[in-house]
Write an enzyme that holds these catalytic residues in place. Structure first.
Site, PDB file in Angstrom:
ATOM      1  CB  VAL A 199       8.219 -12.602 -42.350  1.00 49.35           C
ATOM      2  CG1 VAL A 199       8.065 -11.147 -41.893  1.00 49.35           C
ATOM      3  CG2 VAL A 199       8.597 -13.476 -41.163  1.00 49.35           C
ATOM      4  CG  ASP A 200       8.619 -11.157 -47.680  1.00 50.43           C
ATOM      5  OD1 ASP A 200       8.935 -10.322 -46.824  1.00 50.43           O
ATOM      6  OD2 ASP A 200       9.384 -11.562 -48.559  1.00 50.43           O
ATOM      7  CG  MET A 201       3.891 -15.336 -48.211  1.00 51.48           C
ATOM      8  SD  MET A 201       3.376 -14.724 -49.830  1.00 51.48           S
ATOM      9  CE  MET A 201       1.826 -15.620 -50.004  1.00 51.48           C
ATOM     10  CG  MET A 239       7.806  -6.647 -43.657  1.00 55.95           C
ATOM     11  SD  MET A 239       9.077  -6.949 -44.888  1.00 55.95           S
ATOM     12  CE  MET A 239       9.266  -8.732 -44.729  1.00 55.95           C
TER      13      MET A 239
END
Length: 366
Positions: A153-155, A185
């Site tokens: 999810v960060d990426m 996010m």
């Protein structure tokens, strides 16, 4: 969509399944006029899973052309002549045979940017190899580790934010108007699950999203090593796998039966791959043109031929795209805090003495 940051930008999309269409979707969402060129019926293979195709096809105009036919290629050329961006997703040899390799398109349509997304890139040791999502997870080390080892999810949120920034820049260049383009996010997490969520919103059945058939997973060889097979909906890959492993009784099974009997059929595949000498299995998979890759850990990834050339000075991972055949960006090393403060603010007219006072007061770090 009209009035978005990419309003006035025309994109011709000649890609299918997921990566290219997802990029086209995002560009369309941000205002580009996206014309997606789909092969004649049965069309994009993603149509096998209605929720997947529905999730990726919004905000686009769709045409259907057989670019393998010279007449269809001529019609595609008429679209490409008016494009700002041409998005392609074929493997290099296939693209060149069709006349839509990036080199061919750039030569014929010099005013259009060409964006290519392929399995291993347009050149290099893996350029001719097929693949689906799972084998790239395997060969990139993403299957080696506990849940959460890769912050997806960060990426994804980072990718979306970069796209949003590019859209704002493009819009400002077009009309001089600054914009607030927002993502979150949670939006990134929803985007990752867009197929299942679209299925639920549309009231479609469970098989409207991909179900892994036999032949799509990770298997152990006789020497304990793991190999990933990504034999999805393509009947020719399944037949090639069965012929390579000498399992002729399974070769004609349709996709639906490979799903329904997954455990049983996978058991036969797994047994055969454990029984044969591991090197023999690797050899037959490699020569049969099957989407299959070893499951690597990060230490193995950095020693592969595919990884070569994807670093800067051997210490930093390079940008994940090429611009005119060259890796973008340069590694400046990990900066200490305040490494470039003096230089940057010096360019804005602040002298060393003033910067020094600000540093003493804790306002800046030099």
């Amino acid at each position: 969509m009209s009035g978005g940051p990419l309003d006035g930008v025309r994109v011709v999309n000649l890609s299918e399944t997921v990566p290219g269409p997802l990029a086209a979707l995002l560009l369309a969402d941000l205002g580009a006029d996206v014309i997606t060129v789909e092969r004649p019926p049965p069309g994009d293979p993603a149509r096998r899973f209605p929720a997947v195709f529905a999730a990726l096809s919004r905000h686009q105009r769709a045409v259907s052309l057989d670019v393998a036919d010279p007449r269809g290629l001529g019609l595609f050329a008429r679209l490409a002549e008016r494009a700002d961006v041409i998005l392609v997703g074929q493997r290099p040899a296939t693209a060149r045979k069709l006349g839509v390799h990036p080199d061919q398109l750039r030569a014929r349509f010099p005013d259009a940017s060409v964006v290519s997304v392929s399995s291993f890139g347009l050149t290099g040791p893996g350029a001719s190899r097929p693949g689906h999502d799972l084998v790239f997870q395997a060969i990139a080390g993403l299957l080696d580790g506990p849940p959460g080892a890769v912050p997806v999810v960060d990426m994804v949120s980072g990718f979306l934010t970069a796209i949003a920034a590019l859209a704002a820049i493009a819009g400002h260049n077009r009309d001089g108007r600054a914009r607030t383009v927002e993502t979150a996010m949670f939006d990134g997490a929803l985007a990752l699950n867009t197929f299942a969520l679209t299925r639920e919103l549309a009231g479609l059945p469970p098989d409207a999203t991909p179900v892994a058939p036999a032949g799509y997973g990770v298997y152990r060889l006789g020497d304990g090593a793991r190999v990933c097979l990504a034999v999805s909906y393509e009947a020719h890959h399944w037949r090639a796998l069965c012929e390579a492993l000498d399992l002729p009784d399974l070769a004609r099974l349709p996709f639906e039966e490979r799903v329904a009997r997954r455990d049983e059929i996978d058991g036969k595949l797994a047994s055969r791959m454990r029984e044969w000498p591991a090197e023999d299995v690797r050899q037959v998979l490699a020569t049969a043109g099957i989407p299959a890759e070893p499951v690597h850990g990060p230490a193995e990834v950095v020693r592969t031929a595919e990884f070569a050339g994807r670093t800067i000075d051997g210490r930093h991972l390079a940008a994940p795209f090429l611009i005119d055949g060259r890796r973008a960006g340069a590694a400046w090393g990990v900066p200490r805090i305040g490494r470039d403060t003096a230089a940057v603010f010096g360019e804005l007219g602040l002298g060393r003495a003033e910067l020094g006072r600000l540093a003493e007061e804790g306002v800046v770090v030099l």
